[in-house]
Design a protein around this motif. Structure first.
Motif, mmCIF file in Angstrom:
data_model
loop_
_atom_site.group_PDB
_atom_site.id
_atom_site.type_symbol
_atom_site.label_atom_id
_atom_site.label_comp_id
_atom_site.label_asym_id
_atom_site.label_seq_id
_atom_site.Cartn_x
_atom_site.Cartn_y
_atom_site.Cartn_z
ATOM 1 N N UNK A 1 0.945 -1.438 -0.026
ATOM 2 C CA UNK A 1 -0.072 0.004 0.010
ATOM 3 C C UNK A 1 0.687 0.686 0.165
ATOM 4 N N UNK A 2 0.511 2.583 0.537
ATOM 5 C CA UNK A 2 0.947 3.474 0.539
ATOM 6 C C UNK A 2 1.020 4.399 2.195
ATOM 7 N N UNK A 3 1.464 4.891 2.017
ATOM 8 C CA UNK A 3 1.948 5.995 3.134
ATOM 9 C C UNK A 3 2.305 7.677 2.737
ATOM 10 N N UNK A 4 2.219 8.200 3.588
ATOM 11 C CA UNK A 4 2.793 9.563 3.365
ATOM 12 C C UNK A 4 3.461 10.318 4.763
ATOM 13 N N UNK A 5 4.300 10.818 3.648
ATOM 14 C CA UNK A 5 5.335 11.535 5.058
ATOM 15 C C UNK A 5 4.822 12.564 5.517
ATOM 16 N N UNK A 6 6.128 12.894 5.965
ATOM 17 C CA UNK A 6 5.951 14.747 6.416
ATOM 18 C C UNK A 6 5.240 15.634 5.696
#
Length: 159
Positions: free
Chosen positions: A76-81
């Motif tokens: 899947x995906x993640x969102x960085x800062x």
């Protein structure tokens, strides 16, 4: 304006009943003295029309100098800062030797008018999951969790 999108590969291996993941350390002067929280999965920016798994595989090859094949597991995906969205896949395998990374140019020192070339990746190393949690970009810890949850025979992964 939409944020940047990257695609990457989380390479893992099992040794002596322990899960290890391959992380890379960014090259260049900004990361030279940074360690904890600075490491990442091999990844790179994708164009809007690109197939993301193919971009992830290309980035792995560009950053490490070797191609990666196998049965890819979508994480899947993640969102960085900073807003960047990272799409990731895991694959079991091994990597030995030194990364043979592509390079980038940067004016260094700043406002010097002098361009210098730096490797995109200056180190690659396998870490057990506990050590990887300390080394990896904080937002990417979720990718480690997803990998652990997706593997059969998880009993040896929790410690």
């Amino acid at each position: 304006m939409p944020g940047k999108v990257s695609a990457g590969i989380l390479l893992f291996r099992r040794t002596r009943q322990e899960l290890e993941v391959l992380l890379v350390h960014p090259g260049g002067p900004f990361f030279k003295l940074k360690d904890e929280g600075a490491w990442t999965i091999p990844k790179g920016e994708a164009l809007p029309e690109e197939e993301l798994l193919e971009r992830a595989r290309l980035e792995f090859a560009e950053e490490l100098g070797v191609s990666v094949d196998g049965s890819f597991l979508e994480l899947g995906s993640i969102q960085q800062k900073g807003g960047k969205v990272v799409h990731a896949w895991a694959v079991e395998g091994d990597f030995t030797g030194e990364p043979r990374s592509n390079t980038f140019e940067l004016e260094w020192p700043p406002r010097s008018g002098r361009l210098q070339s730096f490797p995109e990746i200056d180190r690659a190393e396998f870490f057990n999951v506990e050590a990887a949690r300390a080394k990896i970009n904080a937002a990417q810890c979720l990718l480690l969790d997803r990998l652990i949850q997706s593997l059969p025979n998880q009993r040896f992964l929790r410690g």
